[in-house]
Every structure is written in C-alpha cells, then in structure tokens.
Design a protein around this motif. Structure first.
Motif, PDB file in Angstrom:
ATOM      1  N   THR A  80       0.857  -1.190   0.000  1.00 51.29           N
ATOM      2  CA  THR A  80       0.000   0.000   0.000  1.00 51.29           C
ATOM      3  C   THR A  80       0.891   1.238   0.000  1.00 51.29           C
ATOM      4  OG1 THR A  80      -0.033   0.115   2.412  1.00 51.29           O
ATOM      5  CG2 THR A  80      -1.781  -1.190   1.354  1.00 51.29           C
ATOM      6  N   ASP A  81       0.294   2.386  -0.324  1.00 51.19           N
ATOM      7  CA  ASP A  81       1.000   3.641  -0.121  1.00 51.19           C
ATOM      8  C   ASP A  81       1.345   3.740   1.360  1.00 51.19           C
ATOM      9  OD1 ASP A  81       0.591   4.381  -2.776  1.00 51.19           O
ATOM     10  OD2 ASP A  81      -1.079   5.738  -2.322  1.00 51.19           O
ATOM     11  N   SER A  83       1.477   6.123   4.501  1.00 49.95           N
ATOM     12  CA  SER A  83       0.780   7.370   4.793  1.00 49.95           C
ATOM     13  C   SER A  83       1.032   7.852   6.207  1.00 49.95           C
ATOM     14  CB  SER A  83      -0.713   7.251   4.523  1.00 49.95           C
ATOM     15  OG  SER A  83      -1.228   6.056   4.980  1.00 49.95           O
ATOM     16  N   THR A  86      -2.219  13.232   5.782  1.00 47.14           N
ATOM     17  CA  THR A  86      -2.461  13.454   4.355  1.00 47.14           C
ATOM     18  C   THR A  86      -1.190  13.285   3.515  1.00 47.14           C
ATOM     19  OG1 THR A  86      -2.119  15.837   4.627  1.00 47.14           O
ATOM     20  CG2 THR A  86      -4.401  15.018   4.779  1.00 47.14           C
ATOM     21  N   ASP A  87      -0.028  13.145   4.171  1.00 41.93           N
ATOM     22  CA  ASP A  87       1.227  12.928   3.446  1.00 41.93           C
ATOM     23  C   ASP A  87       1.328  11.472   3.016  1.00 41.93           C
ATOM     24  OD1 ASP A  87       2.132  15.573   3.822  1.00 41.93           O
ATOM     25  OD2 ASP A  87       2.888  15.071   5.822  1.00 41.93           O
ATOM     26  N   LYS A  88       1.830  11.261   1.802  1.00 40.24           N
ATOM     27  CA  LYS A  88       1.930   9.905   1.245  1.00 40.24           C
ATOM     28  C   LYS A  88       3.297   9.695   0.612  1.00 40.24           C
ATOM     29  CE  LYS A  88      -2.671   8.919   1.331  1.00 40.24           C
ATOM     30  NZ  LYS A  88      -3.102   8.436   2.580  1.00 40.24           N
ATOM     31  N   SER A  90       4.204   7.054  -2.325  1.00 42.96           N
ATOM     32  CA  SER A  90       3.503   6.170  -3.241  1.00 42.96           C
ATOM     33  C   SER A  90       4.055   4.746  -3.201  1.00 42.96           C
ATOM     34  CB  SER A  90       3.619   6.716  -4.673  1.00 42.96           C
ATOM     35  OG  SER A  90       3.132   5.772  -5.599  1.00 42.96           O
ATOM     36  N   TYR A 125       5.345   7.032   8.859  1.00 43.24           N
ATOM     37  CA  TYR A 125       4.420   6.606   7.814  1.00 43.24           C
ATOM     38  C   TYR A 125       4.089   5.135   8.052  1.00 43.24           C
ATOM     39  CZ  TYR A 125       5.845  10.758   5.137  1.00 43.24           C
ATOM     40  OH  TYR A 125       6.093  12.044   4.716  1.00 43.24           O
ATOM     41  N   GLY A 127       2.277   1.488   6.547  1.00 39.57           N
ATOM     42  CA  GLY A 127       1.922   0.803   5.316  1.00 39.57           C
ATOM     43  C   GLY A 127       1.761  -0.681   5.558  1.00 39.57           C
TER      44      GLY A 127
END
Length: 181
Positions: A80-81, A83, A86-88, A90, A125, A127
C-alpha cells in the motif's frame, strides 16, 4: 488406527500391513493415505519500524516463514501507499521481488526497497505488505517507516575578496550562498 503427525509433508503415502499368526504371514494389505496440502505463511522482521532520511533509498529484509505442510512457490507481494495523515509515499516507490519460494518448514529473507522522496515530510508513515499465491490466504505485514528530514548541505563561495584589517575603516563584501541539498 493411523496417527499422522501434525504438519506432515503433503503427499500420498503408501504402506503395507502384514497379517501374521506366530511367524507365518497370512496376508498383506496395502494402505494408502493422502495428506492434503495446507499452506501457511507468516511474515516477520527484526523491527516493525524502519528508519531512514528523506531522499534516501532504504532496504530491509522481511522473513518469510513457511509454517504449513508443503513448499510455497510463486509468492507475490503488493504494498500500500505509506501514509502519515495526508502525506503519502507512493507504493510505486516500493520494490519487492515477486515469485518468492520457501521450502517446507523453512524461512527465507526477502528484500524490500523504498525510495523516499527528498521532499517527504518527516514523521512516521504506516503501510502494509501483502503476500498472495501458492494457496495461502492473503497474509499482511504492517510496518512503519520513520522518516527524518533531509540533511541539507550549504556551500558558501567568495571570489576575489581581500580582507584588509584596519581599525578605522570597515570592509563590505558580497558573497553567494548555494543550497545543494
């Protein structure tokens, strides 16, 4: 009564039962039974949090653990991205080789590579990596990528500047600052 040990390798087994009276063989009976495949996989890592700096490519290993009763072939992965609010980052920046194989009751390290954009915001982040194929039910591995801000390098240049120290005057010079990070 036949007792088949748990996690016996999936295969067809054949055996003979001898029927005897004293030392005389009265007959032989052929016995066949099948242990059906029951594929099963776990994914672990030495740490569920990976640390790196924006602008770097980080590589780490996940351990594929075959806890089923058959060889696992053609295991494919998806991610998955990553995250953070709202920051990702890819999923296209995540590389995991497909067609992994893990022999019966063995473990194998498998490399994951993440290209972290230089402008990625610092922070944690989250994932998921999913393994599929080879008869296994989709298996998910959740992880965290902790990104530190990119370190910037500053270059200051001064051309043809001669500094004269004189207590009664002041000197002024112009120079440029170039951010190379």
């Amino acid at each position: 009564t036949y007792t088949i040990p748990i996690n016996s390798y999936a295969a067809e087994y054949t055996g003979n039962i001898l029927v005897k009276s004293d030392s005389t063989t009265l007959g032989t009976h052929v016995v066949k039974f099948t242990v059906n495949p029951k594929p099963n996989l776990t994914i672990t890592s030495s740490s569920s949090t990976i640390y790196s700096i924006a602008g770097n490519t980080v590589k780490f290993n996940i351990s594929l653990n075959n806890i089923g009763n058959t060889d696992l072939n053609d295991i494919d992965f998806s991610a998955t991205d990553l995250s953070k609010g709202t920051d990702k980052i890819s999923s296209s920046k995540i590389t995991i080789a497909n067609n992994a194989q893990v022999d019966y009751q063995q473990s194998k390290n498998h490399e994951v590579s993440i290209e972290i954009p230089v402008d990625a915001a610092a922070g944690d982040y989250t994932g998921k990596i999913t393994a599929t194929g080879s008869g296994i039910t989709n298996y998910d591995f959740d992880y965290t990528l902790s990104v530190a801000a990119a370190e910037y390098e500053t270059e200051i240049t001064a051309n043809d500047i001669a500094w004269v120290i004189n207590l009664s005057t002041s000197e002024t010079s112009t120079f440029s600052v170039k951010n190379t990070g």
